[in-house]
Enzyme design. Sequence first.
Site, PDB file in Angstrom:
ATOM      1  N   SER A  17       0.957  -1.078   0.135  1.00 42.89           N
ATOM      2  CA  SER A  17      -0.246   0.046   0.008  1.00 42.89           C
ATOM      3  C   SER A  17       0.926   1.167   0.059  1.00 42.89           C
ATOM      4  CB  SER A  17      -0.822   0.090   1.215  1.00 42.89           C
ATOM      5  OG  SER A  17      -0.208   0.002   2.372  1.00 42.89           O
ATOM      6  N   SER A  18       0.151   2.286  -0.011  1.00 36.57           N
ATOM      7  CA  SER A  18       0.949   3.713   0.116  1.00 36.57           C
ATOM      8  C   SER A  18       1.901   3.930  -1.063  1.00 36.57           C
ATOM      9  CB  SER A  18       1.613   3.790   1.162  1.00 36.57           C
ATOM     10  OG  SER A  18       0.847   3.624   2.418  1.00 36.57           O
ATOM     11  N   CYS A 388     -11.592  25.665  11.816  1.00 31.15           N
ATOM     12  CA  CYS A 388     -12.139  25.118  12.748  1.00 31.15           C
ATOM     13  C   CYS A 388     -11.988  25.061  14.110  1.00 31.15           C
ATOM     14  CB  CYS A 388     -12.569  23.587  12.275  1.00 31.15           C
ATOM     15  SG  CYS A 388     -14.338  22.801  12.798  1.00 31.15           S
ATOM     16  N   GLY A 390      -9.214  25.526  15.222  1.00 29.52           N
ATOM     17  CA  GLY A 390      -8.225  26.678  15.239  1.00 29.52           C
ATOM     18  C   GLY A 390      -9.019  28.014  15.397  1.00 29.52           C
ATOM     19  N   GLN A 392     -11.930  28.097  17.077  1.00 32.56           N
ATOM     20  CA  GLN A 392     -12.381  28.339  18.410  1.00 32.56           C
ATOM     21  C   GLN A 392     -11.333  28.528  19.499  1.00 32.56           C
ATOM     22  OE1 GLN A 392     -14.019  24.031  18.657  1.00 32.56           O
ATOM     23  NE2 GLN A 392     -15.732  24.720  17.264  1.00 32.56           N
ATOM     24  N   GLU A 412     -15.875  21.476  25.335  1.00 32.65           N
ATOM     25  CA  GLU A 412     -15.177  20.085  24.957  1.00 32.65           C
ATOM     26  C   GLU A 412     -13.802  19.692  25.602  1.00 32.65           C
ATOM     27  OE1 GLU A 412     -13.747  20.454  20.857  1.00 32.65           O
ATOM     28  OE2 GLU A 412     -13.134  18.430  20.701  1.00 32.65           O
ATOM     29  N   ARG A 472     -18.941  20.192  16.403  1.00 28.57           N
ATOM     30  CA  ARG A 472     -20.032  19.780  17.545  1.00 28.57           C
ATOM     31  C   ARG A 472     -20.167  20.966  18.246  1.00 28.57           C
ATOM     32  NH1 ARG A 472     -21.289  14.607  17.274  1.00 28.57           N
ATOM     33  NH2 ARG A 472     -19.431  13.232  16.971  1.00 28.57           N
ATOM     34  N   HIS A 519     -14.262  24.557   7.076  1.00 29.84           N
ATOM     35  CA  HIS A 519     -13.004  23.992   6.693  1.00 29.84           C
ATOM     36  C   HIS A 519     -12.876  24.564   5.304  1.00 29.84           C
ATOM     37  CE1 HIS A 519     -11.884  21.015   9.772  1.00 29.84           C
ATOM     38  NE2 HIS A 519     -13.356  21.136   9.914  1.00 29.84           N
ATOM     39  N   GLU A 521     -10.321  24.287   3.400  1.00 30.67           N
ATOM     40  CA  GLU A 521      -9.232  23.509   2.848  1.00 30.67           C
ATOM     41  C   GLU A 521      -9.889  22.378   1.951  1.00 30.67           C
ATOM     42  OE1 GLU A 521      -9.992  23.594   6.092  1.00 30.67           O
ATOM     43  OE2 GLU A 521      -9.605  21.684   6.925  1.00 30.67           O
TER      44      GLU A 521
END
Length: 544
Positions: A17-18, A388, A390, A392, A412, A472, A519, A521
């Site tokens: 894989s990868s 996100c 970041g 908060q 949280e 959330r 987000h 990105e």
Amino acid sequence: MSKKETKYIFVVGGVMSSVGKGIAASSIGKILQSRGYRIANLKADMYVNIDAGTIRPAEHGEVFVGEDGIEADQDLGNYERFTNQVSTRENYITTGQVYAEVIRRERNLEYGGEDVEVYPDIPKEIIRRIKACQEKNKSEIVVIEYGGTVGEYQLLPFLEAARMMKSKNPNDVFIVLISYLPTPVLLGEQKSKPTQHAITDLHSVGLNPDFVICRSDLPATSDIKQTISNVCSLPIERIISAPDVYSIYDVPVNFEKENFGTTLLKTLSLPPRSKDLADWTALASKIKKIKKEVRIGIVGKYFNFKSCKDTYISVIESVNHAAWAMNLKPKIIWLDSEKYEKNPKLLSELDKLDGIIVPGGFGKRGTEGIILATDYARRKKIPYLGLCFGMQLLTIAYARHVLGFRDANSTEMDPHTKYPVIATMADQVDKIKNKNYGASMRLGAYDCVLTKDTVAFGAYKASKISERHRHRYEVNIKYIAELEKAGLVFSGRSPNGVLMEIAELPKKKHPFYLGTQFHPEFKSRPLKPHPLFSAFIKACERKK
Ligand code: GLN
């Protein structure tokens, strides 16, 4: 083209894989699309998880969020970046989804009294999902990437699905094997034996590859190509060399150099259409020539022995896209936030950077270190982009250090904080209490309204935008007036005004200090950088 003639290309891995199966599948989609075909890229993962939402990103890579809120494997991000086509849940299959649906139907008596078997009912459901993806995208060609490598137990039902489809429509179903040619240091010679074994593994399930893509450090030699073509009785032009490249964006260009697009269409019995890969090729060659660096620190908490590239892939690519457009070469520096908790003096290393990004994250570990770095960036006027989590943490840092709310926090991290400036969203309270964690966050695309004359508005040049979410918690509406009075600007809000989507400091106070609850990105493209990343990189360049 009638549905009957839809072509299906299964991309399966051999040897290990990868080796870039996702990039190869994306590139196949890209070259077919660049030749005027309507395509869809689909990822099938072997795990029993229903989606990638509950999987640890440090080990398995980023969780990519689709427009419709699907939490998927990071490869869907590669597909979107390469083909600029939006992914939805139809583009993503897992073993868990397949079994859950078969069992649901069984409980509903939909199998008419028959017993339900792994064979053929599981492959049949896989096929149904592949076809649903074709229908949703109205595609002429579907590229289906299978996770894992041939020879793996859990891949069997998926290979069987391909075999069943191929035996029914042999002219419409094709197998591309992505293999690896090792060059052992002591021998200094490329070896094809592991690839031969992978081909044998495919033969054992009734499949022969139609193409073999040979990943390796150097191009595949013609001897090796000949050997592999013999093992699977293929003309040699169907053995494609795929050596290591400068950037992933070289892969489609490289494929075309191997004449892959033309041979592929010929094999699929599809007429050649004109090819337009010019902009892409220009970008791939331009980025090799860029010399001037921009140094971006990523302060995060998901670092492990591998690299952080998979964990933060969309963030890294967004930085790349924006920097390349400005003829800058990004140098990314990984900063594990926990070290700042142990030794805050280390924060001075941030002075050497042109900007910092705080990406998404969950849970308490490492957050105090991020908050320190976030506050440091504000005081030292280092360009800062928070994604996100970041955003908060930016709000928390501001409440603590500007408003003087000493133990301000998110519920949280500290459910009993005196100042819950970030709080659980109302609809999340019961979900958390009942441990209903799967696909239950605020997910996917939501609109956001921007305030004029702000940094965000200046970047987007629009008053209404739509971005993807995965969270959330939210800025607690109770503290907004106080935060704003202290100078923090909430420049983006949900259309009903109650959810804070962007927090920023005005330009006259800081060169760039902005966080988004969403987000961005996920929507950056190589030829169309995301406006917020562009604005951030511009500020970084200015700091230089
Ligand atoms: N943990 C935060 C939340 O759930 C941020 C999530 C994220 O960064 N994606 O709201």
